[in-house]
Enzyme design. Structure first.
Site, PDB file in Angstrom:
ATOM      1  N   HIS A 104       0.818  -1.220   0.000  1.00  0.00           N
ATOM      2  CA  HIS A 104       0.000   0.000   0.000  1.00  0.00           C
ATOM      3  C   HIS A 104       0.853   1.271   0.000  1.00  0.00           C
ATOM      4  CE1 HIS A 104      -3.754  -2.310   1.665  1.00  0.00           C
ATOM      5  NE2 HIS A 104      -3.508  -2.573   0.401  1.00  0.00           N
ATOM      6  N   THR A 171      -4.077  -8.144  10.830  1.00  0.00           N
ATOM      7  CA  THR A 171      -4.910  -7.534   9.777  1.00  0.00           C
ATOM      8  C   THR A 171      -6.311  -8.124   9.845  1.00  0.00           C
ATOM      9  OG1 THR A 171      -5.209  -7.210   7.396  1.00  0.00           O
ATOM     10  CG2 THR A 171      -3.902  -9.120   8.049  1.00  0.00           C
ATOM     11  N   SER A 172      -7.299  -7.258   9.576  1.00  0.00           N
ATOM     12  CA  SER A 172      -8.703  -7.686   9.670  1.00  0.00           C
ATOM     13  C   SER A 172      -9.134  -8.498   8.457  1.00  0.00           C
ATOM     14  CB  SER A 172      -9.604  -6.457   9.798  1.00  0.00           C
ATOM     15  OG  SER A 172      -9.474  -5.648   8.641  1.00  0.00           O
TER      16      SER A 172
HETATM   17  P1  OAD Z   1      -7.615  -2.988  10.318  1.00  0.00           P
HETATM   18  O1  OAD Z   1      -7.796  -1.810  11.212  1.00  0.00           O
HETATM   19  O2  OAD Z   1      -8.705  -3.310   9.367  1.00  0.00           O
HETATM   20  O3  OAD Z   1      -7.380  -4.286  11.212  1.00  0.00           O
HETATM   21  C1  OAD Z   1      -6.452  -4.290  12.261  1.00  0.00           C
HETATM   22  C2  OAD Z   1      -6.374  -5.694  12.831  1.00  0.00           C
HETATM   23  O4  OAD Z   1      -5.368  -5.687  13.826  1.00  0.00           O
HETATM   24  C3  OAD Z   1      -7.672  -6.182  13.489  1.00  0.00           C
HETATM   25  O5  OAD Z   1      -7.936  -7.509  13.073  1.00  0.00           O
HETATM   26  C4  OAD Z   1      -7.352  -6.141  14.995  1.00  0.00           C
HETATM   27  O6  OAD Z   1      -7.997  -7.182  15.719  1.00  0.00           O
HETATM   28  C5  OAD Z   1      -5.859  -6.356  14.985  1.00  0.00           C
HETATM   29  N1  OAD Z   1      -5.149  -5.777  16.146  1.00  0.00           N
HETATM   30  C6  OAD Z   1      -5.411  -4.629  16.804  1.00  0.00           C
HETATM   31  N2  OAD Z   1      -4.526  -4.431  17.802  1.00  0.00           N
HETATM   32  C7  OAD Z   1      -3.671  -5.482  17.764  1.00  0.00           C
HETATM   33  C8  OAD Z   1      -2.538  -5.876  18.543  1.00  0.00           C
HETATM   34  N3  OAD Z   1      -2.090  -5.132  19.559  1.00  0.00           N
HETATM   35  N4  OAD Z   1      -1.904  -7.036  18.228  1.00  0.00           N
HETATM   36  C9  OAD Z   1      -2.356  -7.803  17.187  1.00  0.00           C
HETATM   37  N5  OAD Z   1      -3.418  -7.489  16.435  1.00  0.00           N
HETATM   38  C10 OAD Z   1      -4.069  -6.352  16.704  1.00  0.00           C
HETATM   39  O7  OAD Z   1      -6.202  -2.781   9.576  1.00  0.00           O
HETATM   40  P2  OAD Z   1      -5.640  -3.530   8.299  1.00  0.00           P
HETATM   41  O8  OAD Z   1      -6.160  -4.915   8.200  1.00  0.00           O
HETATM   42  O9  OAD Z   1      -4.181  -3.316   8.261  1.00  0.00           O
HETATM   43  O10 OAD Z   1      -5.489   0.519   3.337  1.00  0.00           O
HETATM   44  O11 OAD Z   1      -6.299  -2.657   7.138  1.00  0.00           O
HETATM   45  C11 OAD Z   1      -6.023  -2.984   5.800  1.00  0.00           C
HETATM   46  C12 OAD Z   1      -6.033  -1.735   4.961  1.00  0.00           C
HETATM   47  O12 OAD Z   1      -7.252  -1.021   5.174  1.00  0.00           O
HETATM   48  C13 OAD Z   1      -4.975  -0.713   5.312  1.00  0.00           C
HETATM   49  O13 OAD Z   1      -3.733  -0.993   4.712  1.00  0.00           O
HETATM   50  C14 OAD Z   1      -5.555   0.555   4.784  1.00  0.00           C
HETATM   51  C15 OAD Z   1      -6.962   0.393   5.288  1.00  0.00           C
HETATM   52  O14 OAD Z   1      -7.951   1.065   4.613  1.00  0.00           O
HETATM   53  C16 OAD Z   1      -5.520   1.656   2.623  1.00  0.00           C
HETATM   54  O15 OAD Z   1      -5.608   2.756   3.141  1.00  0.00           O
HETATM   55  C17 OAD Z   1      -5.451   1.441   1.140  1.00  0.00           C
END
Ligand code: OAD
Length: 226
Positions: A104, A171-172
């Site tokens: 990204h 990641t979610s």
């Molecule tokens: P999300 O905010 O969708 O998901 C974050 C994940 O991290 C969730 O599953 C939480 O349960 C988990 N989480 C939170 N705190 C944590 C911790 N301390 N240890 C382990 N896990 C934890 O973020 P992403 O999946 O990264 O893209 O989102 C994907 C994309 O959506 C991003 O790259 C961004 C966003 O829109 C763009 O902007 C193009």
């Protein structure tokens, strides 16, 4: 054993950087269509630059955590690990990881929308900043917005096809194409593992749940012991 690791915002959460979809996540505070799409940037470039300038400032103030350091140790110890991240911060690199595939993009780079030149991002990027190569005032953050094609997809696809273990961390699994990697891995018979605070809901062969700063170093130590 070839390993592909995919990280998301959860790996940087304990460094103080907000995730996107948790209860206090960035997409509960900002309208994604305003700040993370090409159309939003065309409508209001100042708003979009302000959003990414704030995120860059937060990322520069943040420090890598134990999960970033553990993954960097793994990359340094083995040459059969590919680290793919959806994160636009540079905490993997600041922990010592090299060759990370930022699908990204990166907050730390500016990109000229006119000619494609990249250069180190200033603290406060503005729409009127001119490209150092072509002088057009079309500076944008080098991040991939919704509706744009993620970076390094050929390299990631090849690594996924060849890997024996796919590990998804923090990641979610809501955003494609990254969200499809686990299904692709399973379909070709690759073992899949999720490390996350809680189950994302996607189908993995195995899951380990807890804060990244605990469960990632534990998993890495296990792999390094063999
Ligand atoms: P999300 O905010 O969708 O998901 C974050 C994940 O991290 C969730 O599953 C939480 O349960 C988990 N989480 C939170 N705190 C944590 C911790 N301390 N240890 C382990 N896990 C934890 O973020 P992403 O999946 O990264 O893209 O989102 C994907 C994309 O959506 C991003 O790259 C961004 C966003 O829109 C763009 O902007 C193009």
């Amino acid at each position: 054993m070839k390993i592909v690791i995919l990280t998301g915002a959860g790996v940087s959460a304990e460094s103080g950087l907000g995730t996107f979809r948790d209860t206090d996540g960035l997409w509960t505070q900002y309208d994604l269509s305003e700040v993370a799409t090409p159309e939003g940037f065309a409508r209001n470039p100042t708003l979009v630059h302000d959003f990414y300038n704030a995120r860059r400032s937060n990322a520069r103030d943040a420090k890598p955590n134990a999960a970033h350091y553990a993954l960097a140790r793994l990359l340094q110890a083995r040459d059969d690990v590919t680290l793919v991240t959806q994160n636009v911060d540079d905490l993997h690199e600041r922990a010592g990881a090299t060759g990370v595939l930022h699908m990204h993009g990166s907050l730390m780079q500016a990109l000229c929308a006119a000619c494609g030149t990249r250069w180190p991002a200033p603290d406060a990027m503005q729409p009127e900043h001119a490209c150092p190569a072509c002088a057009q005032p079309e500076t944008r953050p080098d991040v991939v917005w919704f509706g744009e094609i993620p970076y390094h997809m050929d390299e990631i696809g090849a690594a996924l096809e060849a890997c024996d273990l796919f590990v998804s961390i923090g990641t979610s699994g809501e955003v494609y194409p990254a969200a499809g990697f686990v299904a692709q891995a399973r379909a070709q018979g690759t073992r899949t593992l999720e490390l996350n605070l809680e189950p994302s809901g996607a189908l993995f062969d195995e899951g380990r749940y807890g804060p990244a700063t605990r469960i990632v170093p534990e998993w890495v130590e296990g792999i390094l012991k063999g």
